[in-house]
Write an enzyme that holds these catalytic residues in place. Structure first.
Site, PDB file in Angstrom:
ATOM      1  N   ASP A 133      -7.070   4.738  -4.342  1.00  0.00           N
ATOM      2  CA  ASP A 133      -7.709   4.372  -3.262  1.00  0.00           C
ATOM      3  C   ASP A 133      -8.178   5.764  -3.297  1.00  0.00           C
ATOM      4  O   ASP A 133      -8.717   6.500  -3.871  1.00  0.00           O
ATOM      5  CB  ASP A 133      -6.360   3.468  -2.074  1.00  0.00           C
ATOM      6  CG  ASP A 133      -7.569   3.817  -0.950  1.00  0.00           C
ATOM      7  OD1 ASP A 133      -7.996   2.057  -0.884  1.00  0.00           O
ATOM      8  OD2 ASP A 133      -7.610   3.991   0.418  1.00  0.00           O
ATOM      9  N   LYS A 174       0.875  -0.983  -0.425  1.00  0.00           N
ATOM     10  CA  LYS A 174       0.055  -0.353   0.192  1.00  0.00           C
ATOM     11  C   LYS A 174       0.891   1.379  -0.065  1.00  0.00           C
ATOM     12  O   LYS A 174       2.052   1.192  -0.150  1.00  0.00           O
ATOM     13  CB  LYS A 174      -0.974  -0.191   1.569  1.00  0.00           C
ATOM     14  CG  LYS A 174      -1.952   1.355   1.645  1.00  0.00           C
ATOM     15  CD  LYS A 174      -3.177   0.836   0.245  1.00  0.00           C
ATOM     16  CE  LYS A 174      -4.935   1.063   0.238  1.00  0.00           C
ATOM     17  NZ  LYS A 174      -5.527   0.237  -0.262  1.00  0.00           N
TER      18      LYS A 174
END
Ligand code: NDP
Ligand code: 2IT
Length: 445
Positions: free
Chosen positions: A166, A126
């Site tokens: 995201d 991430k």
């Protein structure tokens, strides 16, 4: 909580101070997985969980850029490469002022288990930045993305690490990031997912997370002999995940009555039909406005500063951000008759809220199972890029449905608890086993 979990968590907290979201994500997994590890000492001996909570690599970098008035701005960029046990690092980029190391480590940790559940060969990662795209011009966003990629490009690649979107990173940002990567590397590859359709993107990727969360809800309902038809649903957020959740729920005969953003929520008892949803797409993705404008336009209630969880519903789809359902909210949902939660967002329910759902034995699918459709179709985008061809909408949607079905089966297999299913244990243990076995096979690395 048993002693081994307490002492494990003490070490995690001491080693990673001030990363409370990371502690929260690790503790939830440890509570499910430690009893399983006790029964399978080979994982204990190889210190598998201890290794999983230590990222393989963390990259932290300066992102300087010049705003429209000529001022120099400095943001911080991150990429957490958490686990490559079962495939290249894979996971989104978040651009939001709240982004810090602890938030990205929680998201990267969750991603490892989620990606394992998809059945596809993807490790977990991430990244992101504390950059706030809100109120910035397209040119400012472009200059920021170019500066961000000017450092990130040396760490990623189609077989190394494949970022995606995201919160705050959608089609526009992926385009700017891809353009800069291509320029720096002189190479056209599938290094990012969520790309535009005419330059390597996959059909259904924008829809995938919301559709997937809805398919997961459908699977859970089917197990109980029920269907989405006629269900009143509360949805939070109004971004990518929320929009396509509303689309799919409505298509399946459900009625979505709420949406929200960080300023407040709207309550539309008549339901957000296709026409109203078209307004939301334009409002959020093109005009980049606030959800309050929905209430002004369609003359329904706007609830300043309030989340949707006090609205009476059968099913809830939290699709905004972490810790957006407190224990109080969870109690209110249950009291009002809500019997299903499918988490489009990552870790939207606080631990005490999860307890409420589990105690009441309602159908509760945690984020790492319920929202895995997004990264699953990212995996399908990588597969198409590798083959240099594109699948049809039907082909991708069929595969997505098959993957969500398989995730549901895995949850049932590992989470069966008498005549009900504990989807938290199911997702955590089901996600763990594949990664842990790969780690055993590959030695102490
Ligand atoms: P978007 O940026 O498209 O939308 C985010 C939405 O959530 C906006 O309505 C935003 O409101 C709201 N929101 C964000 N932060 C907060 C906050 N702190 N408090 C209240 N509301 C907030 O993001 P996505 O729809 O892509 O992501 C939503 C969730 O889904 C996240 O948890 C993400 O990690 C998760 N997810 C996303 C996937 C994807 O493929 N995109 C895949 C799997 C999970 P505002 O505009 O006011 O900020
Ligand atoms: O949280 C997530 O799974 C995502 N933001 C999507 C990640 C991806 O690589 O598609």
């Amino acid at each position: 909580m048993s002693n081994d979990i307490v002492s494990f968590m003490e070490k995690v907290r001491a080693k990673n101070p001030a990363e409370k979201e990371f502690h929260q994500a690790v503790e939830e997994v440890a509570e499910s997985v430690m009893p399983y590890i006790r029964q399978n000492p080979r994982y204990q001996k190889a210190r598998v969980l201890e290794r999983m909570v230590e990222p393989e690599r963390v990259i932290l970098f300066r992102v300087p850029w010049v705003d429209d008035s000529g001022e120099v701005q400095v943001n911080r960029g991150f990429r957490i490469e958490m686990s490559s046990a079962i495939g290249p690092y894979k996971g989104g980029l978040r651009f939001h002022p709240s982004v810090n190391l602890g938030i990205l480590k929680f998201l990267a940790f969750e991603q490892v288990f989620k990606n394992s559940l998809t059945t596809l060969p993807m490790g977990g990662g991430k990244g992101g930045s504390d950059f706030d795209p809100k109120g910035k011009s397209d040119n400012e966003v472009m200059r920021f993305c170019q500066s961000f990629m000017s450092e990130l490009f040396r760490h990623i690649g189609p077989n190394t690490d494949v970022p995606a979107g995201d919160i705050g990173v959608g089609a526009r940002e992926i385009g700017f990031l891809f353009g800069q990567y291509k320029k720096l590397r002189n190479e056209f590859t599938g290094v990012l997912t969520g790309k535009g359709l005419n330059w390597g993107g996959s059909l259904i990727r924008p829809e995938a997370t919301g559709y997937g969360a809805t398919y997961m809800a459908q699977e859970m309902l089917q197990l109980k002999g029920e269907a989405m038809e006629g269900k009143v649903c509360a949805v939070s957020g109004s971004g990518n995940v929320a929009q396509y959740t509303v689309e799919k729920v409505t298509k399946l005969g459900g009625k979505c009555v709420t949406l929200s953003d960080s300023s407040g929520s709207i309550y539309d008892p008549g339901g957000i039909d296709a026409e109203k949803l078209a307004f939301v797409f334009e409002l959020k993705n093109v005009k980049r406005g606030r959800i309050k404008e929905y209430a002004d336009k369609f003359k329904c209630e706007y609830r300043e500063g309030k989340r949707p969880w006090d609205i009476k519903c059968d099913c809830a789809f939290p699709s905004a951000t972490q810790n957006e359902i407190s224990a109080e909210d969870a109690k209110t949902l249950v009291k009002n008759g809500c019997t299903l939660i499918s988490e489009g967002a990552n870790m939207p329910t606080e631990p005490a809220g999860i307890e409420v759902f589990l105690e009441n034995k309602i159908l509760y699918a945690p984020g790492k199972a319920a929202n895995a459709g997004g990264v699953a179709v990212s995996g399908l985008e990588m597969a198409q890029n590798g083959m240099h061809l594109n699948w049809s909408r039907e082909e991708v949607d069929q595969r997505l449905q098959g993957i969500m079905k398989s995730i549901h089966e895995t949850c049932v297999e590992y989470g069966k608890d008498g005549d009900s299913v504990n989807y938290v244990n199911g997702a955590n243990i089901g996600g763990f086993v594949k990664v842990a076995d790969a780690m055993l096979d590959q030695g102490i690395v």
